[in-house]
Design a protein around this motif. Structure first.
Motif, PDB file in Angstrom:
ATOM      1  N   VAL A   1       0.851  -1.201   0.000  1.00 59.23           N
ATOM      2  CA  VAL A   1       0.000   0.000   0.000  1.00 59.23           C
ATOM      3  C   VAL A   1       0.881   1.244   0.000  1.00 59.23           C
ATOM      4  N   ALA A   2       0.775   2.040  -1.064  1.00 57.54           N
ATOM      5  CA  ALA A   2       1.534   3.281  -1.160  1.00 57.54           C
ATOM      6  C   ALA A   2       0.759   4.461  -0.609  1.00 57.54           C
ATOM      7  N   LEU A   3      -0.575   4.430  -0.743  1.00 59.54           N
ATOM      8  CA  LEU A   3      -1.423   5.497  -0.229  1.00 59.54           C
ATOM      9  C   LEU A   3      -2.602   4.850   0.479  1.00 59.54           C
ATOM     10  N   GLU A   4      -2.696   5.131   1.768  1.00 59.95           N
ATOM     11  CA  GLU A   4      -3.692   4.497   2.629  1.00 59.95           C
ATOM     12  C   GLU A   4      -4.668   5.541   3.147  1.00 59.95           C
ATOM     13  N   LYS A   5      -5.876   5.107   3.467  1.00 58.88           N
ATOM     14  CA  LYS A   5      -6.866   5.990   4.074  1.00 58.88           C
ATOM     15  C   LYS A   5      -7.029   5.595   5.535  1.00 58.88           C
ATOM     16  N   ILE A   6      -6.675   6.509   6.448  1.00 65.13           N
ATOM     17  CA  ILE A   6      -6.801   6.260   7.879  1.00 65.13           C
ATOM     18  C   ILE A   6      -7.603   7.398   8.498  1.00 65.13           C
ATOM     19  N   ASP A   7      -8.736   7.064   9.090  1.00 64.55           N
ATOM     20  CA  ASP A   7      -9.636   8.072   9.683  1.00 64.55           C
ATOM     21  C   ASP A   7      -9.975   9.171   8.670  1.00 64.55           C
ATOM     22  N   GLY A   8     -10.149   8.775   7.413  1.00 63.96           N
ATOM     23  CA  GLY A   8     -10.548   9.720   6.375  1.00 63.96           C
ATOM     24  C   GLY A   8      -9.407  10.532   5.784  1.00 63.96           C
ATOM     25  N   LYS A   9      -8.180  10.340   6.304  1.00 61.59           N
ATOM     26  CA  LYS A   9      -7.046  11.139   5.851  1.00 61.59           C
ATOM     27  C   LYS A   9      -6.062  10.286   5.047  1.00 61.59           C
ATOM     28  N   PRO A  10      -5.331  10.919   4.105  1.00 61.83           N
ATOM     29  CA  PRO A  10      -4.351  10.170   3.324  1.00 61.83           C
ATOM     30  C   PRO A  10      -3.059   9.953   4.112  1.00 61.83           C
ATOM     31  N   VAL A  11      -2.558   8.738   4.060  1.00 61.28           N
ATOM     32  CA  VAL A  11      -1.278   8.401   4.695  1.00 61.28           C
ATOM     33  C   VAL A  11      -0.413   7.727   3.631  1.00 61.28           C
ATOM     34  N   GLN A  12       0.746   8.320   3.369  1.00 58.66           N
ATOM     35  CA  GLN A  12       1.619   7.800   2.316  1.00 58.66           C
ATOM     36  C   GLN A  12       2.713   6.909   2.903  1.00 58.66           C
ATOM     37  N   HIS A  13       3.123   5.925   2.100  1.00 55.58           N
ATOM     38  CA  HIS A  13       4.200   5.021   2.480  1.00 55.58           C
ATOM     39  C   HIS A  13       5.227   4.992   1.355  1.00 55.58           C
ATOM     40  N   GLU A  14       6.479   5.049   1.716  1.00 50.41           N
ATOM     41  CA  GLU A  14       7.547   5.020   0.716  1.00 50.41           C
ATOM     42  C   GLU A  14       7.751   3.586   0.222  1.00 50.41           C
ATOM     43  N   ILE A  15       7.553   3.403  -1.070  1.00 51.76           N
ATOM     44  CA  ILE A  15       7.741   2.092  -1.695  1.00 51.76           C
ATOM     45  C   ILE A  15       8.562   2.298  -2.956  1.00 51.76           C
ATOM     46  N   SER A  16       9.516   1.439  -3.172  1.00 51.43           N
ATOM     47  CA  SER A  16      10.440   1.593  -4.291  1.00 51.43           C
ATOM     48  C   SER A  16       9.725   1.579  -5.640  1.00 51.43           C
ATOM     49  N   LEU A  17      10.226   2.390  -6.558  1.00 47.70           N
ATOM     50  CA  LEU A  17       9.716   2.360  -7.928  1.00 47.70           C
ATOM     51  C   LEU A  17      10.084   1.052  -8.626  1.00 47.70           C
TER      52      LEU A  17
ATOM     53  N   LEU B   1      -7.476  19.083  -0.576  1.00 52.20           N
ATOM     54  CA  LEU B   1      -6.186  19.423  -1.175  1.00 52.20           C
ATOM     55  C   LEU B   1      -5.101  18.452  -0.701  1.00 52.20           C
ATOM     56  N   GLU B   2      -5.179  18.055   0.563  1.00 48.86           N
ATOM     57  CA  GLU B   2      -4.213  17.081   1.086  1.00 48.86           C
ATOM     58  C   GLU B   2      -4.306  15.769   0.302  1.00 48.86           C
ATOM     59  N   TRP B   3      -5.537  15.330   0.021  1.00 45.27           N
ATOM     60  CA  TRP B   3      -5.736  14.130  -0.786  1.00 45.27           C
ATOM     61  C   TRP B   3      -5.192  14.332  -2.202  1.00 45.27           C
ATOM     62  N   ARG B   4      -5.474  15.497  -2.767  1.00 44.81           N
ATOM     63  CA  ARG B   4      -5.019  15.784  -4.132  1.00 44.81           C
ATOM     64  C   ARG B   4      -3.502  15.648  -4.238  1.00 44.81           C
ATOM     65  N   LEU B   5      -2.793  16.281  -3.331  1.00 51.69           N
ATOM     66  CA  LEU B   5      -1.338  16.291  -3.397  1.00 51.69           C
ATOM     67  C   LEU B   5      -0.740  14.919  -3.078  1.00 51.69           C
ATOM     68  N   ALA B   6      -1.384  14.189  -2.177  1.00 52.05           N
ATOM     69  CA  ALA B   6      -0.887  12.853  -1.834  1.00 52.05           C
ATOM     70  C   ALA B   6      -1.032  11.901  -3.015  1.00 52.05           C
ATOM     71  N   LEU B   7      -2.193  11.924  -3.669  1.00 49.43           N
ATOM     72  CA  LEU B   7      -2.379  11.036  -4.814  1.00 49.43           C
ATOM     73  C   LEU B   7      -1.462  11.430  -5.971  1.00 49.43           C
ATOM     74  N   ARG B   8      -1.319  12.739  -6.191  1.00 47.58           N
ATOM     75  CA  ARG B   8      -0.393  13.213  -7.226  1.00 47.58           C
ATOM     76  C   ARG B   8       1.019  12.702  -6.951  1.00 47.58           C
ATOM     77  N   ASN B   9       1.447  12.772  -5.698  1.00 50.36           N
ATOM     78  CA  ASN B   9       2.793  12.358  -5.324  1.00 50.36           C
ATOM     79  C   ASN B   9       3.036  10.880  -5.588  1.00 50.36           C
ATOM     80  N   GLN B  10       1.977  10.074  -5.467  1.00 49.09           N
ATOM     81  CA  GLN B  10       2.123   8.637  -5.678  1.00 49.09           C
ATOM     82  C   GLN B  10       1.969   8.234  -7.146  1.00 49.09           C
ATOM     83  N   LEU B  11       1.054   8.888  -7.852  1.00 52.09           N
ATOM     84  CA  LEU B  11       0.772   8.469  -9.224  1.00 52.09           C
ATOM     85  C   LEU B  11       1.697   9.095 -10.259  1.00 52.09           C
ATOM     86  N   GLN B  12       1.916  10.411 -10.170  1.00 52.87           N
ATOM     87  CA  GLN B  12       2.634  11.090 -11.248  1.00 52.87           C
ATOM     88  C   GLN B  12       4.033  10.518 -11.494  1.00 52.87           C
ATOM     89  N   PRO B  13       4.873  10.332 -10.458  1.00 52.60           N
ATOM     90  CA  PRO B  13       6.215   9.790 -10.739  1.00 52.60           C
ATOM     91  C   PRO B  13       6.175   8.389 -11.333  1.00 52.60           C
TER      92      PRO B  13
END
Length: 287
Positions: free
Chosen positions: A206-222, A247-259
């Motif tokens: 899991v690279a992007l998780e939902k915890i209590d409605g908030k985005p939580v990111q995890h570092e996983i190798s490309l 906006l927090e969700w927007r930036l978190a998903l962008r950070n995981q998907l775009q690269p």
């Protein structure tokens, strides 16, 4: 395109519209094009409207653009238009720019029926691929596109449209991904035959998780083969109630998907509990 392929696509589209209890047809002339314009203005309300006028639609339709309306009796409840496009490799495709369903008629599989009608029209006119943009944070769109239609996603564009003044998008960066619907792949043929394309995320990091409605990111190798990126249940509701969280969700998903998508990954599926499956492997080729 061969006649059996087109005939099968028309049959698939007809079965979807019958199941949704609607009729779908190409709109002709400015009076009918205005039906589509009214739908677009209703779904994306703003002071200036969508600025997609009936005369523009008429000119586009006259020059090979797809413009359709969905009818329940005499009422037009949904509409779509799509125009020819060329990708970076010079390949021709159909780009579906707008598809909208009146709010009170949603959750009746009308949007799905509209897409299958568009697929049949595209194949009849020699296209093997349809593309369109969608907001990757909107869970219902992700489910429609990946599970009901069998699209794949290879490109991510931050703030693609710039500021949009309509009620659905105002105040939020317009990040978009490109749905690529390769109409004759096994994945799409499976969707056409009503096979369930939902997948399990069991065993996938899991690279992007939902915890209590908030985005939580995890570092996983490309270099990993797959990751999961979870979405909020309803980002439109979050945006209206807690714009900072949206906006927090927007930036978190962008950070995981775009690269990942920039590095050649693609979104290959969607799980039953609301996560993208993002894969680092080659896509299926059109047969």
């Amino acid at each position: 395109m061969t006649q059996p392929v087109v005939a099968r696509a028309i049959a698939d589209a007809t079965s979807r519209s019958t199941a949704a209890e609607v009729s779908i047809r190409i709109l002709s002339g400015t009076a009918e094009q205005n039906f589509a314009r009214n739908i677009f203005d209703e779904v994306w309300p703003s002071a200036e409207g969508t600025q997609i006028t009936a005369n523009l639609l008429q000119a586009m339709a006259h020059n090979g653009t797809y413009v359709s309306g969905v009818f329940i009796g005499d009422e037009v409840v949904a509409a779509a238009f799509a125009f020819p496009g060329v990708d970076n490799a010079g390949h021709l495709h159909l780009h579906s720019h707008m598809a909208a369903v009146k709010e009170k008629y949603r959750n009746r599989n009308i949007g799905s029926a509209l897409k299958w009608h568009q697929r049949a029209w595209a194949l009849e006119h020699g296209y093997e691929t349809i593309t369109w943009t969608f907001d990757p944070l909107v869970r219902r769109n992700a489910k429609l596109n990946l599970i009901k239609l069998g699209v794949r996603v290879f490109e991510y564009f931050p703030d693609f449209y710039g500021d949009l003044p309509d009620a659905l998008n105002a105040g939020d960066p317009t990040d978009r991904v490109i749905a690529r619907w390769e109409l004759l792949t096994n994945q799409v043929l499976a969707a056409a035959s009503n096979q369930n394309l939902e997948q399990s995320g069991s065993g996938i990091a899991v690279a992007l998780e939902k915890i209590d409605g908030k985005p939580v990111q995890h570092e996983i190798s490309l270099n990993s083969s797959q990751v999961l990126c979870y979405l909020p249940s309803d980002i439109i509701e979050v945006r209206s109630q807690e714009p900072a969280l949206a906006l927090e969700w927007r930036l978190a998903l962008r950070n995981q998907l775009q690269p990942r998508l920039n590095a050649g990954w693609h979104i290959s599926g969607f799980t039953s509990d609301g996560a993208y499956i993002v894969s680092n492997n080659k896509r299926e080729k059109v047969r």
